[in-house]
Design a protein around this motif. Sequence first.
Motif, short mmCIF file in Angstrom:
data_model
loop_
_atom_site.label_atom_id
_atom_site.label_comp_id
_atom_site.label_asym_id
_atom_site.label_seq_id
_atom_site.Cartn_x
_atom_site.Cartn_y
_atom_site.Cartn_z
N PRO A 1 1.04 -1.42 0.33
CA PRO A 1 -0.11 -0.14 0.14
C PRO A 1 1.37 0.96 -0.04
N ARG A 2 1.94 0.92 0.73
CA ARG A 2 2.85 1.93 0.80
C ARG A 2 3.02 3.09 -1.07
N ARG A 3 3.62 1.99 -1.76
CA ARG A 3 3.92 2.33 -3.36
C ARG A 3 2.93 3.06 -3.14
N VAL A 4 1.17 2.67 -3.26
CA VAL A 4 0.29 3.17 -3.94
C VAL A 4 0.59 5.09 -3.56
N ARG A 5 0.57 4.56 -2.35
CA ARG A 5 0.89 6.09 -1.26
C ARG A 5 1.74 7.26 -1.64
N TRP A 6 3.05 6.47 -2.12
CA TRP A 6 4.16 7.46 -2.86
C TRP A 6 3.69 7.37 -4.32
N PHE A 7 3.45 6.76 -5.27
CA PHE A 7 2.83 7.72 -5.85
C PHE A 7 1.98 8.05 -6.09
N MET A 8 1.00 8.17 -5.09
CA MET A 8 0.15 9.77 -5.01
C MET A 8 0.26 10.51 -4.91
N ALA A 9 1.35 10.96 -4.38
CA ALA A 9 1.87 11.62 -3.20
C ALA A 9 3.07 12.03 -4.55
N GLU A 10 3.75 11.13 -5.48
CA GLU A 10 4.46 12.36 -6.31
C GLU A 10 3.49 12.99 -7.42
N LYS A 11 2.03 11.74 -7.02
CA LYS A 11 1.54 12.72 -8.75
C LYS A 11 0.18 14.03 -7.82
N GLY A 12 1.11 14.08 -6.63
CA GLY A 12 -0.39 15.20 -5.79
C GLY A 12 -1.82 15.07 -5.52
N ILE A 13 -1.77 13.68 -6.03
CA ILE A 13 -3.30 13.18 -5.62
C ILE A 13 -3.89 13.47 -4.28
#
Length: 205
Positions: free
Chosen positions: A12-24
């Motif tokens: 799940p942290r992968r997805v949170r990190w990904f979302m943070a990089e995109k500003g989602i």
Amino acid sequence: MKLYDSRRAPNPRRVRWFMAEKGIEDIEIVDIDIFGGQHKTPDYLGKAGLPNVPALEIDEHTTITESVAICRYLESVYPEPNLFGRDPLETAVIEMWTRRAEMLLSTPLMMAVRHAHPALAAIETQVPEIADTNRKAAERALKVFDRRLGESEFIAADRVTIADILAVTGIDFARMVKFRPDAELVNVGRWLKAMMERPAAKAGV
């Protein structure tokens, strides 16, 4: 959309990190207590199909699991900044390094933690030999990544991509069993320091 999350788990942290990089910021995050078995309840299984986190509920009929699949979907909905590739060649190179990051590094480190950390005995029948074998496999793989990072600032492209996210979240998760890359791997050390200084490293931690 809703993201079913678990703050203690690496995928799940992968997805949170990904979302943070995109500003989602417009996706509702629902925490799932895996130690309490919430991921095995009929309600959750009815959505996700498997007792896995993360899961992204897109609408009342569609929920997808698997962290990279979720990130691919989010890349389509939120295309910038690009984290999966801008053209066929770059996309293929990023895919190659993403698979290497997951298969050679992140998965072995996650297995090492699952079979060695005392707290995870509650959800895993631990086998010390599995932990040791996977830890050694990750150590070997890091030499491959060190060579790569000697010729590139990031793992797969001239910027952070999904490959970097998979690698860094796996390495950071393994701190639970006091794993750190060998100091002689100076390129990995430089890259890891830079990744952990990114704002996304703190997303949901």
